[in-house]
Design a protein around this motif. Structure first.
Motif, mmCIF file in Angstrom:
data_model
loop_
_atom_site.group_PDB
_atom_site.id
_atom_site.type_symbol
_atom_site.label_atom_id
_atom_site.label_comp_id
_atom_site.label_asym_id
_atom_site.label_seq_id
_atom_site.Cartn_x
_atom_site.Cartn_y
_atom_site.Cartn_z
ATOM 1 N N VAL A 116 0.822 -1.214 0.000
ATOM 2 C CA VAL A 116 0.000 0.000 0.000
ATOM 3 C C VAL A 116 0.855 1.263 0.000
ATOM 4 C CG1 VAL A 116 -2.007 -1.102 1.037
ATOM 5 C CG2 VAL A 116 -0.309 -0.019 2.518
ATOM 6 N N LEU A 117 1.992 1.222 0.680
ATOM 7 C CA LEU A 117 2.877 2.385 0.656
ATOM 8 C C LEU A 117 3.431 2.619 -0.749
ATOM 9 C CD1 LEU A 117 4.797 1.896 4.028
ATOM 10 C CD2 LEU A 117 3.135 3.688 3.491
ATOM 11 N N ASP A 118 3.696 1.538 -1.449
ATOM 12 C CA ASP A 118 4.154 1.663 -2.837
ATOM 13 C C ASP A 118 3.031 2.190 -3.724
ATOM 14 O OD1 ASP A 118 6.080 1.290 -4.963
ATOM 15 O OD2 ASP A 118 4.916 -0.458 -5.578
ATOM 16 N N GLU A 119 1.809 1.736 -3.462
ATOM 17 C CA GLU A 119 0.658 2.157 -4.255
ATOM 18 C C GLU A 119 0.448 3.667 -4.188
ATOM 19 O OE1 GLU A 119 -4.110 1.002 -4.746
ATOM 20 O OE2 GLU A 119 -2.931 0.192 -3.073
ATOM 21 N N VAL A 120 0.688 4.265 -3.028
ATOM 22 C CA VAL A 120 0.478 5.704 -2.878
ATOM 23 C C VAL A 120 1.759 6.513 -3.062
ATOM 24 C CG1 VAL A 120 -1.482 5.315 -1.339
ATOM 25 C CG2 VAL A 120 0.782 5.724 -0.361
ATOM 26 N N GLY A 121 2.886 5.827 -3.327
ATOM 27 C CA GLY A 121 4.104 6.530 -3.699
ATOM 28 C C GLY A 121 4.999 6.987 -2.568
ATOM 29 N N VAL A 122 4.872 6.394 -1.372
ATOM 30 C CA VAL A 122 5.710 6.834 -0.260
ATOM 31 C C VAL A 122 6.549 5.699 0.332
ATOM 32 C CG1 VAL A 122 4.330 8.829 0.396
ATOM 33 C CG2 VAL A 122 3.747 6.582 1.334
ATOM 34 N N MET A 138 2.545 13.035 4.381
ATOM 35 C CA MET A 138 1.690 12.575 5.479
ATOM 36 C C MET A 138 0.298 12.221 4.983
ATOM 37 S SD MET A 138 1.566 11.779 8.612
ATOM 38 C CE MET A 138 0.351 11.424 9.871
ATOM 39 N N GLN A 139 -0.253 13.022 4.077
ATOM 40 C CA GLN A 139 -1.577 12.719 3.547
ATOM 41 C C GLN A 139 -1.567 11.395 2.793
ATOM 42 O OE1 GLN A 139 -2.946 14.865 5.647
ATOM 43 N NE2 GLN A 139 -4.608 15.063 4.170
ATOM 44 N N ARG A 140 -0.499 11.108 2.088
ATOM 45 C CA ARG A 140 -0.421 9.834 1.365
ATOM 46 C C ARG A 140 -0.243 8.662 2.327
ATOM 47 N NH1 ARG A 140 1.446 10.173 -4.745
ATOM 48 N NH2 ARG A 140 0.787 12.295 -5.218
ATOM 49 N N VAL A 141 0.465 8.888 3.430
ATOM 50 C CA VAL A 141 0.582 7.844 4.449
ATOM 51 C C VAL A 141 -0.796 7.558 5.052
ATOM 52 C CG1 VAL A 141 1.517 7.302 6.734
ATOM 53 C CG2 VAL A 141 3.006 8.291 4.981
ATOM 54 N N LEU A 142 -1.568 8.610 5.328
ATOM 55 C CA LEU A 142 -2.920 8.420 5.853
ATOM 56 C C LEU A 142 -3.809 7.701 4.834
ATOM 57 C CD1 LEU A 142 -3.563 11.871 7.592
ATOM 58 C CD2 LEU A 142 -3.117 9.667 8.693
ATOM 59 N N LEU A 143 -3.610 8.004 3.555
ATOM 60 C CA LEU A 143 -4.363 7.319 2.506
ATOM 61 C C LEU A 143 -3.982 5.844 2.478
ATOM 62 C CD1 LEU A 143 -6.294 7.353 0.105
ATOM 63 C CD2 LEU A 143 -4.406 8.166 -1.327
ATOM 64 N N ALA A 144 -2.685 5.557 2.618
ATOM 65 C CA ALA A 144 -2.236 4.159 2.661
ATOM 66 C C ALA A 144 -2.885 3.418 3.816
ATOM 67 C CB ALA A 144 -0.712 4.109 2.781
ATOM 68 N N ARG A 145 -2.965 4.079 4.961
ATOM 69 C CA ARG A 145 -3.582 3.457 6.140
ATOM 70 C C ARG A 145 -5.051 3.125 5.868
ATOM 71 N NH1 ARG A 145 -5.764 4.769 11.323
ATOM 72 N NH2 ARG A 145 -4.770 3.588 12.999
ATOM 73 N N ALA A 146 -5.737 4.020 5.145
ATOM 74 C CA ALA A 146 -7.148 3.769 4.815
ATOM 75 C C ALA A 146 -7.307 2.609 3.839
ATOM 76 C CB ALA A 146 -7.772 5.039 4.231
ATOM 77 N N LEU A 147 -6.261 2.334 3.052
ATOM 78 C CA LEU A 147 -6.333 1.275 2.044
ATOM 79 C C LEU A 147 -6.012 -0.105 2.602
ATOM 80 C CD1 LEU A 147 -4.590 3.093 -0.952
ATOM 81 C CD2 LEU A 147 -7.016 2.500 -0.783
ATOM 82 N N TYR A 172 -5.277 14.065 -6.260
ATOM 83 C CA TYR A 172 -6.604 13.711 -6.762
ATOM 84 C C TYR A 172 -6.519 12.728 -7.923
ATOM 85 C CZ TYR A 172 -8.773 17.215 -3.772
ATOM 86 O OH TYR A 172 -9.213 17.927 -2.671
ATOM 87 N N GLN A 173 -5.466 12.858 -8.745
ATOM 88 C CA GLN A 173 -5.261 11.884 -9.813
ATOM 89 C C GLN A 173 -4.966 10.503 -9.229
ATOM 90 O OE1 GLN A 173 -2.206 13.543 -12.325
ATOM 91 N NE2 GLN A 173 -3.483 15.255 -12.973
ATOM 92 N N LEU A 174 -4.207 10.474 -8.138
ATOM 93 C CA LEU A 174 -3.914 9.207 -7.466
ATOM 94 C C LEU A 174 -5.199 8.572 -6.945
ATOM 95 C CD1 LEU A 174 -2.097 7.061 -6.165
ATOM 96 C CD2 LEU A 174 -1.748 8.644 -4.249
ATOM 97 N N ILE A 175 -6.071 9.375 -6.352
ATOM 98 C CA ILE A 175 -7.349 8.855 -5.848
ATOM 99 C C ILE A 175 -8.167 8.266 -6.996
ATOM 100 C CG2 ILE A 175 -9.555 9.529 -4.817
ATOM 101 C CD1 ILE A 175 -7.887 11.633 -3.187
ATOM 102 N N SER A 176 -8.171 8.939 -8.142
ATOM 103 C CA SER A 176 -8.883 8.408 -9.315
ATOM 104 C C SER A 176 -8.272 7.090 -9.773
ATOM 105 C CB SER A 176 -8.838 9.425 -10.455
ATOM 106 O OG SER A 176 -9.598 10.564 -10.156
ATOM 107 N N ALA A 177 -6.938 7.005 -9.745
ATOM 108 C CA ALA A 177 -6.262 5.777 -10.164
ATOM 109 C C ALA A 177 -6.578 4.624 -9.214
ATOM 110 C CB ALA A 177 -4.756 6.008 -10.230
ATOM 111 N N ILE A 178 -6.653 4.912 -7.919
ATOM 112 C CA ILE A 178 -7.002 3.891 -6.931
ATOM 113 C C ILE A 178 -8.418 3.397 -7.183
ATOM 114 C CG2 ILE A 178 -7.544 3.556 -4.481
ATOM 115 C CD1 ILE A 178 -5.130 5.429 -3.896
ATOM 116 N N ARG A 179 -9.328 4.317 -7.454
ATOM 117 C CA ARG A 179 -10.707 3.914 -7.785
ATOM 118 C C ARG A 179 -10.738 3.011 -9.008
ATOM 119 N NH1 ARG A 179 -14.944 6.853 -10.547
ATOM 120 N NH2 ARG A 179 -13.266 7.880 -11.709
ATOM 121 N N GLY A 260 8.959 9.808 -15.419
ATOM 122 C CA GLY A 260 7.822 8.893 -15.227
ATOM 123 C C GLY A 260 6.899 9.380 -14.140
ATOM 124 N N HIS A 261 5.725 8.788 -14.185
ATOM 125 C CA HIS A 261 4.670 9.209 -13.243
ATOM 126 C C HIS A 261 3.841 7.989 -12.888
ATOM 127 C CE1 HIS A 261 2.080 11.909 -11.176
ATOM 128 N NE2 HIS A 261 1.052 11.691 -11.971
#
Length: 264
Positions: A116-122, A138-147, A172-179, A260-261
């Motif tokens: 999950v940490l790799d998924e959100v890029g941290v 930190m926001q991406r770490v919190l997102l990873a925790r939610a995932l 927001y693009q990351l959130i769309s990609a996760i969806r 890359g992105h």
């Protein structure tokens, strides 16, 4: 449901949340007044509105953390929900790495934390102190925790609030990609319509009641939205496309597109 057309039954089966006629009162004041809200599989729904509009209160009601004065909230049975709070304070005297912070979520399958940490890029900051990372990290770490729970529904309260403006669109693009990758529904709160316009399917403009609902471009032109935010703000909005010849890392610095992105 006997007698219903098959296509309607399919739509019903996709519902994750169905809130109808929600009223919430506190201290004699109506905080939420007759609000309907639905979120389906694979759908991103965004709540926008001014401070004090009741956005976070509605989120808490949907999660069962706030009692209703009237109305109902129906949640799909056995649904897994990943929640990212608006803010999380960590005692500055508590030595805590990103790895340990994620581990506090409980037992998980081997490799889950790294995934999950790799998924959100941290993933590169996994051994950094939680106190030394940037707001965007930190926001991406919190997102990873939610995932971590492999959620059917992600609930994100102001996910980009601590992020440098240069990194907000990427988040927001990351959130769309996760969806897109996971097929989960997303319910999020944002204060900035133009940033989420290209990353959401439906917008609910809230000011204690529903001012308008619909596709983000339609909402941006709705007279109720214009009245709420003012013609200068509303008139400046257009579908926000973050297309340029560079990108931004999670700490905000510029990265040439040629590097890359991979994380939205």
């Amino acid at each position: 449901m006997p007698g219903l057309p098959s296509e309607l039954m399919l739509d019903i089966s996709k519902f994750l949340i169905d809130a109808q006629g929600v009223n919430i009162q506190a201290d004699g004041r109506m905080i939420i007044n007759h609000v309907d809200l639905t979120v389906s599989e694979g759908e991103i729904v965004t709540l926008i509105g001014p401070n004090g509009a009741g956005k976070t209160t509605l989120i808490k009601a949907v999660l069962g953390l706030r009692s209703l004065s009237a109305g109902s909230v129906t949640i799909r049975p056995n649904i897994a929900i990943g929640y990212m709070p608006q803010r999380l304070s960590v005692d500055p005297n508590l030595p805590l790495t990103v790895r340990r912070f994620i581990g506090l979520a409980g037992k998980m399958a081997k490799g889950k934390r790294q995934s999950v940490l790799d998924e959100v890029g941290v993933l590169p900051i996994v051994d950094s102190s939680i106190h030394d990372i940037s707001g965007g990290e930190m926001q991406r770490v919190l997102l990873a925790r939610a995932l971590l729970r492999d959620p059917d529904l992600l609930v994100l309260d102001e996910p980009a609030q601590a992020v440098d403006v240069n990194g907000q669109a990427e988040l927001y693009q990351l959130i769309s990609a996760i969806r897109a990758e996971r097929g989960c529904g997303v319910l999020m709160v944002s204060h900035d319509l133009h940033l989420v316009m290209s990353a959401t399917d439906k917008v609910l403009c809230l000011n204690n009641h529903l001012c308008c609902v619909g596709h983000p471009e339609a909402v941006s032109k709705d007279p109720n939205y214009v009245e709420l935010f003012g013609p200068q703000v509303a008139g400046s909005l257009a579908l926000y496309h973050h297309h340029h010849d560079h990108e931004h890392a999670v700490d905000g610095h510029v990265v040439p597109s040629s590097e890359g992105h991979s994380h939205g």
